[in-house]
Motif scaffolding. Structure first.
Motif, PDB file in Angstrom:
ATOM      1  N   GLY A  74       0.808  -1.214   0.000  1.00  8.77           N
ATOM      2  CA  GLY A  74       0.000   0.000   0.000  1.00  8.77           C
ATOM      3  C   GLY A  74       0.843   1.266   0.000  1.00  8.77           C
ATOM      4  O   GLY A  74       0.302   2.374  -0.053  1.00  8.77           O
ATOM      5  N   GLY A  75       2.168   1.145   0.140  1.00  4.60           N
ATOM      6  CA  GLY A  75       3.064   2.302   0.107  1.00  4.60           C
ATOM      7  C   GLY A  75       3.003   3.163   1.360  1.00  4.60           C
ATOM      8  O   GLY A  75       3.439   4.309   1.354  1.00  4.60           O
ATOM      9  N   HIS A  76       2.496   2.636   2.461  1.00  2.00           N
ATOM     10  CA  HIS A  76       2.295   3.444   3.668  1.00  2.00           C
ATOM     11  C   HIS A  76       3.474   3.440   4.624  1.00  2.00           C
ATOM     12  O   HIS A  76       3.495   4.227   5.563  1.00  2.00           O
ATOM     13  CB  HIS A  76       1.073   2.931   4.433  1.00  2.00           C
ATOM     14  CG  HIS A  76      -0.154   3.705   4.149  1.00  2.00           C
ATOM     15  ND1 HIS A  76      -1.062   4.048   5.092  1.00  2.00           N
ATOM     16  CD2 HIS A  76      -0.618   4.204   2.995  1.00  2.00           C
ATOM     17  CE1 HIS A  76      -2.041   4.734   4.547  1.00  2.00           C
ATOM     18  NE2 HIS A  76      -1.793   4.832   3.266  1.00  2.00           N
ATOM     19  N   ILE A  78       6.241   4.115   6.954  1.00  2.08           N
ATOM     20  CA  ILE A  78       6.784   5.423   7.317  1.00  2.08           C
ATOM     21  C   ILE A  78       8.245   5.550   6.893  1.00  2.08           C
ATOM     22  O   ILE A  78       8.729   6.626   6.564  1.00  2.08           O
ATOM     23  CB  ILE A  78       6.605   5.664   8.841  1.00  2.08           C
ATOM     24  CG1 ILE A  78       6.995   7.060   9.269  1.00  2.08           C
ATOM     25  CG2 ILE A  78       7.331   4.637   9.675  1.00  2.08           C
ATOM     26  CD1 ILE A  78       6.031   8.107   8.881  1.00  2.08           C
ATOM     27  N   GLY A 132      -6.060  -2.500  10.463  1.00  2.00           N
ATOM     28  CA  GLY A 132      -5.678  -1.231  11.082  1.00  2.00           C
ATOM     29  C   GLY A 132      -6.765  -0.182  10.984  1.00  2.00           C
ATOM     30  O   GLY A 132      -7.887  -0.459  10.534  1.00  2.00           O
ATOM     31  N   LEU A 144       2.274  -8.286   7.550  1.00  2.26           N
ATOM     32  CA  LEU A 144       3.613  -8.858   7.738  1.00  2.26           C
ATOM     33  C   LEU A 144       4.303  -8.301   8.984  1.00  2.26           C
ATOM     34  O   LEU A 144       5.224  -8.909   9.512  1.00  2.26           O
ATOM     35  CB  LEU A 144       4.466  -8.636   6.487  1.00  2.26           C
ATOM     36  CG  LEU A 144       3.940  -9.395   5.245  1.00  2.26           C
ATOM     37  CD1 LEU A 144       4.694  -8.980   3.989  1.00  2.26           C
ATOM     38  CD2 LEU A 144       4.038 -10.903   5.449  1.00  2.26           C
ATOM     39  N   PHE A 148      -2.674  -4.311  14.001  1.00  2.00           N
ATOM     40  CA  PHE A 148      -3.691  -4.167  15.046  1.00  2.00           C
ATOM     41  C   PHE A 148      -4.597  -2.985  14.735  1.00  2.00           C
ATOM     42  O   PHE A 148      -4.204  -2.061  14.016  1.00  2.00           O
ATOM     43  CB  PHE A 148      -3.061  -4.012  16.442  1.00  2.00           C
ATOM     44  CG  PHE A 148      -2.355  -2.709  16.661  1.00  2.00           C
ATOM     45  CD1 PHE A 148      -1.025  -2.573  16.329  1.00  2.00           C
ATOM     46  CD2 PHE A 148      -3.030  -1.615  17.192  1.00  2.00           C
ATOM     47  CE1 PHE A 148      -0.367  -1.354  16.521  1.00  2.00           C
ATOM     48  CE2 PHE A 148      -2.382  -0.397  17.389  1.00  2.00           C
ATOM     49  CZ  PHE A 148      -1.046  -0.267  17.049  1.00  2.00           C
ATOM     50  N   GLY A 194       8.750  -7.791   5.350  1.00  2.51           N
ATOM     51  CA  GLY A 194       8.960  -8.242   3.965  1.00  2.51           C
ATOM     52  C   GLY A 194      10.291  -8.933   3.758  1.00  2.51           C
ATOM     53  O   GLY A 194      10.784  -8.993   2.626  1.00  2.51           O
ATOM     54  N   TYR A 416       6.698  -1.678  18.047  1.00  2.14           N
ATOM     55  CA  TYR A 416       6.014  -2.317  16.918  1.00  2.14           C
ATOM     56  C   TYR A 416       6.800  -2.019  15.647  1.00  2.14           C
ATOM     57  O   TYR A 416       7.020  -0.844  15.311  1.00  2.14           O
ATOM     58  CB  TYR A 416       4.597  -1.745  16.839  1.00  2.14           C
ATOM     59  CG  TYR A 416       3.751  -2.246  15.691  1.00  2.14           C
ATOM     60  CD1 TYR A 416       3.814  -3.575  15.277  1.00  2.14           C
ATOM     61  CD2 TYR A 416       2.853  -1.403  15.052  1.00  2.14           C
ATOM     62  CE1 TYR A 416       3.011  -4.030  14.235  1.00  2.14           C
ATOM     63  CE2 TYR A 416       2.041  -1.846  14.021  1.00  2.14           C
ATOM     64  CZ  TYR A 416       2.133  -3.167  13.615  1.00  2.14           C
ATOM     65  OH  TYR A 416       1.348  -3.618  12.581  1.00  2.14           O
TER      66      TYR A 416
HETATM   67  C1  FAD Z   1      -1.657   6.471   8.205  1.00  2.00           C
HETATM   68  C2  FAD Z   1      -1.188   5.178   8.750  1.00  2.00           C
HETATM   69  C3  FAD Z   1      -1.975   4.477   9.650  1.00  2.00           C
HETATM   70  C4  FAD Z   1      -1.541   3.258  10.156  1.00  2.00           C
HETATM   71  N1  FAD Z   1      -2.337   2.584  11.029  1.00  2.00           N
HETATM   72  C5  FAD Z   1      -1.952   1.359  11.455  1.00  2.00           C
HETATM   73  C6  FAD Z   1      -2.800   0.590  12.300  1.00  2.00           C
HETATM   74  O1  FAD Z   1      -3.878   1.016  12.665  1.00  2.00           O
HETATM   75  N2  FAD Z   1      -2.376  -0.624  12.676  1.00  2.00           N
HETATM   76  C7  FAD Z   1      -1.180  -1.144  12.285  1.00  2.00           C
HETATM   77  O2  FAD Z   1      -0.874  -2.270  12.658  1.00  2.00           O
HETATM   78  N3  FAD Z   1      -0.339  -0.439  11.493  1.00  2.00           N
HETATM   79  C8  FAD Z   1      -0.708   0.794  11.079  1.00  2.00           C
HETATM   80  N4  FAD Z   1       0.122   1.524  10.272  1.00  2.00           N
HETATM   81  C9  FAD Z   1       1.453   1.014   9.975  1.00  2.00           C
HETATM   82  C10 FAD Z   1       1.385   0.095   8.771  1.00  2.00           C
HETATM   83  O3  FAD Z   1       1.052  -1.191   9.210  1.00  2.00           O
HETATM   84  C11 FAD Z   1       2.758   0.061   8.071  1.00  2.00           C
HETATM   85  O4  FAD Z   1       3.036   1.337   7.578  1.00  2.00           O
HETATM   86  C12 FAD Z   1       2.805  -0.945   6.948  1.00  2.00           C
HETATM   87  O5  FAD Z   1       4.154  -1.138   6.594  1.00  2.00           O
HETATM   88  C13 FAD Z   1       2.013  -0.491   5.756  1.00  2.00           C
HETATM   89  O6  FAD Z   1       1.931  -1.486   4.789  1.00  2.00           O
HETATM   90  P1  FAD Z   1       1.823  -1.089   3.248  1.00  2.00           P
HETATM   91  O7  FAD Z   1       1.686  -2.333   2.479  1.00  2.00           O
HETATM   92  O8  FAD Z   1       0.815  -0.014   3.075  1.00  2.00           O
HETATM   93  O9  FAD Z   1       3.239  -0.403   3.052  1.00  2.00           O
HETATM   94  P2  FAD Z   1       4.431  -0.550   2.026  1.00  2.00           P
HETATM   95  O10 FAD Z   1       5.234   0.667   2.277  1.00  2.00           O
HETATM   96  O11 FAD Z   1       3.971  -0.815   0.657  1.00  2.00           O
HETATM   97  O12 FAD Z   1       5.174  -1.822   2.544  1.00  2.00           O
HETATM   98  C14 FAD Z   1       5.722  -1.909   3.827  1.00  2.00           C
HETATM   99  C15 FAD Z   1       6.720  -3.054   3.902  1.00  2.00           C
HETATM  100  O13 FAD Z   1       6.049  -4.283   3.718  1.00  2.00           O
HETATM  101  C16 FAD Z   1       6.532  -4.945   2.564  1.00  2.00           C
HETATM  102  N5  FAD Z   1       5.409  -5.499   1.845  1.00  2.00           N
HETATM  103  C17 FAD Z   1       4.216  -4.914   1.601  1.00  2.00           C
HETATM  104  N6  FAD Z   1       3.409  -5.762   0.955  1.00  2.00           N
HETATM  105  C18 FAD Z   1       4.111  -6.896   0.790  1.00  2.00           C
HETATM  106  C19 FAD Z   1       3.816  -8.151   0.218  1.00  2.00           C
HETATM  107  N7  FAD Z   1       2.627  -8.416  -0.328  1.00  2.00           N
HETATM  108  N8  FAD Z   1       4.789  -9.106   0.231  1.00  2.00           N
HETATM  109  C20 FAD Z   1       5.997  -8.859   0.785  1.00  2.00           C
HETATM  110  N9  FAD Z   1       6.328  -7.695   1.352  1.00  2.00           N
HETATM  111  C21 FAD Z   1       5.388  -6.731   1.347  1.00  2.00           C
HETATM  112  C22 FAD Z   1       7.244  -3.879   1.774  1.00  2.00           C
HETATM  113  O14 FAD Z   1       8.260  -4.388   0.995  1.00  2.00           O
HETATM  114  C23 FAD Z   1       7.777  -2.972   2.838  1.00  2.00           C
HETATM  115  O15 FAD Z   1       8.997  -3.434   3.346  1.00  2.00           O
HETATM  116  C24 FAD Z   1      -0.293   2.741   9.756  1.00  2.00           C
HETATM  117  C25 FAD Z   1       0.502   3.458   8.860  1.00  2.00           C
HETATM  118  C26 FAD Z   1       0.061   4.660   8.362  1.00  2.00           C
HETATM  119  C27 FAD Z   1       0.935   5.433   7.440  1.00  2.00           C
END
Ligand code: FAD
Length: 471
Positions: A74-76, A78, A132, A144, A148, A194, A416
């Motif tokens: 999702g690119g989230h 931090i 989340g 991964l 929560f 990841g 976390y």
């Molecule tokens: C606004 C906001 C609110 C949040 N709220 C919560 C919350 O309520 N609860 C909570 O637990 N966390 C929360 N988070 C933290 C969130 O869990 C992490 O930011 C998480 O890394 C986001 O995942 P992503 O896939 O969007 O991110 P990405 O930046 O795309 O990926 C994060 C990491 O995971 C890896 N990855 C992602 N998808 C895969 C895949 N399919 N296979 C292998 N590796 C993968 C990526 O390579 C990278 O290392 C929040 C973050 C933000 C920015």
């Protein structure tokens, strides 16, 4: 870019079902941008994979050509671990399918799905996965790392509902993992980030929740924060698992249920949530109203999927963000005084401090049952430094760091993994505790050359690496 030339790139493009983007292609800049605008990286190529075959091709390509490799869910994140400089990004944003079987209560979720995708499909049957609190987060990174949110006290962490996964490992192989198939890898995926490969599909057990829940906000003035937070702490100490209350300290956004005079002033907001219907839940939240002078309140029946989107406007992508986080087993009066002290000094109106309440069913499994080890904490506290103007970088990060230091004596000494920023590689032992050694063993077996290193990296040698910087 290793051994790559134009012909090699053309071969990769031809081998993929999804598009391959380079710096000269339309959409490149949008594709390389992530949630945190502090992160500015320029990958050589982004492979927007259309399925598992594309992911295998891209993994093999990166390995063969010695390219830095990042994986975007999702690119989230931090720390910006979804993107790398000069290498290849496996972009899963084209893989957002969710398939629900209401009879078996299982959901198949593609590796690039967002929380909103899962909520949309599961809520159609009154079912849910505990995820989340921001609907645009990726299921991939969240799961991964552990995962929560509002449902965790009732139903556990996201990983506690994970029953299987399809993953492409560094050798390019597709593997099906679960409690009985490659159990060590399945253990490592549940918290190890990841580090072990690209998860192309998650399989979740579903729970009854919604479509309506009881939730909302009760808002107090920051000036009464001392009494409010102490009473909040005492209230949640004995809170049953079917209720949750989080505390957020920030400047009041212009919410319609708050008088205009309150907008922009310091507040303590208690966010309440229960899967119980209002007639059962509301009386149990009633004592909260006596914690201080209620400036405004909006609590009642709400569709679960809508509640999941409630905080999206405050957490929209594009702002500059710097976070610091601690876990807490308990909150002493002195710790709460530190929280209030720094809440009163927020450097921009977008900054906030939140106390996410976990505990309940999230603490039922043992610390060694999955890579995520923190089964003894009650709160994950996060200080969100958030601002728009690069000129504010120094003072906003300084505020977050100073707050983190001031809280250190009271914190649990753990963190976390999903809340760690790019300069916090040194906290890997706080993130994994006693599970770190087993994670290193699994890493050696499945990714001995550390192809997957854009993350809070578990280095095969056991050394501590940098986080999410370009290798
Ligand atoms: C606004 C906001 C609110 C949040 N709220 C919560 C919350 O309520 N609860 C909570 O637990 N966390 C929360 N988070 C933290 C969130 O869990 C992490 O930011 C998480 O890394 C986001 O995942 P992503 O896939 O969007 O991110 P990405 O930046 O795309 O990926 C994060 C990491 O995971 C890896 N990855 C992602 N998808 C895969 C895949 N399919 N296979 C292998 N590796 C993968 C990526 O390579 C990278 O290392 C929040 C973050 C933000 C920015």
């Amino acid at each position: 870019m290793g051994t790559m030339d134009a012909g090699t790139v053309a071969d990769l493009r031809a081998a993929l079902r999804g598009p391959l983007l380079g710096p000269d292609d339309a959409g490149y800049d949008a594709a390389r941008s992530v949630w945190n605008a502090m992160i500015e990286r320029r990958p050589a190529l982004l492979a927007r994979c259309a399925g598992t075959a594309d992911v295998r091709t891209a993994v093999q390509f990166a390995r063969r050509h010695g390219l830095p490799l990042a994986v975007r869910g999702g690119g989230h994140n931090i720390a910006g671990s979804a993107v790398c400089d000069d290498g290849l990004v496996i972009d899963l944003s084209g893989m957002r399918g969710v398939h629900v079987d209401p009879d078996t209560r299982l959901a198949q979720v593609d590796g690039g799905a967002l929380l909103s995708d899962v909520d949309h499909e599961t809520q159609a049957y009154g079912l849910a996965v505990p995820l989340g609190i921001n609907s645009t987060t990726g299921v991939g990174g969240l799961t991964l790392g552990g995962g929560f949110g509002w449902l965790s006290r009732m139903l556990g962490l996201t990983i506690d509902s994970l029953v299987g996964a399809e993953i492409v490992t560094a050798d390019g192989a597709r593997r099906q993992v679960g409690p009985r198939q490659e159990p060590d890898l399945f253990w490592a995926l549940r918290g190890g980030g990841g580090n072990f490969g690209v998860v192309t599909r998650f399989e979740f057990a579903l729970h009854r929740a919604g479509p309506e829940v009881t939730a909302g906000l009760i808002v107090f003035p920051e000036g009464q924060g001392r009494a409010v937070l102490r009473r909040y702490r005492d209230f949640v100490d004995t809170l049953p698992d079917d209720l949750s209350v989080w505390a957020v300290l920030r400047r009041a956004p212009p919410l319609p249920f708050l008088p205009p005079a309150v907008h922009g002033t310091g507040i303590v907001a208690l966010a309440v949530f229960s899967t119980l219907p209002p007639d059962a839940a509301l009386p149990r939240f009633a004592p909260l109203r006596d914690f201080g002078e209620v400036l405004g309140e909006h609590v009642g029946a709400v569709p679960y999927a809508a509640w999941q989107r409630t905080f999206d406007p405050l957490l929209a992508p594009g702002a500059r963000n710097y976070w610091k986080s601690h876990n807490f087993k308990q909150l002493s009066d002195a710790a709460l005084d530190v929280v209030l002290d720094y809440a009163a000094q927020v450097p921009t109106p977008q900054c906030e401090i939140f106390l996410g309440l976990i505990g309940g069913r999230a603490n039922a499994p043992s610390a060694g049952s999955a890579a995520y080890p923190h089964r003894d904490i009650l709160y994950a506290m996060n200080v969100h430094g958030r601002w728009q103007d690069p000129a504010d970088d120094a003072r906003c990060t300084a505020w977050a760091r100073a707050f983190y230091q001031a809280c250190l004596p009271y914190a649990a000494g753990s963190v976390y993994v999903n809340f760690l920023t790019q300069d916090e590689a040194g906290r890997i032992h706080e993130a994994y505790g006693a599970n770190y050694a087993r994670l290193v063993e699994v890493k050696r077996r499945y990714d001995p050359d550390n192809l997957f290193r854009m993350n809070l990296n578990i280095v095969p040698s056991g050394a501590v690496a940098r986080v999410a910087s370009s290798p």
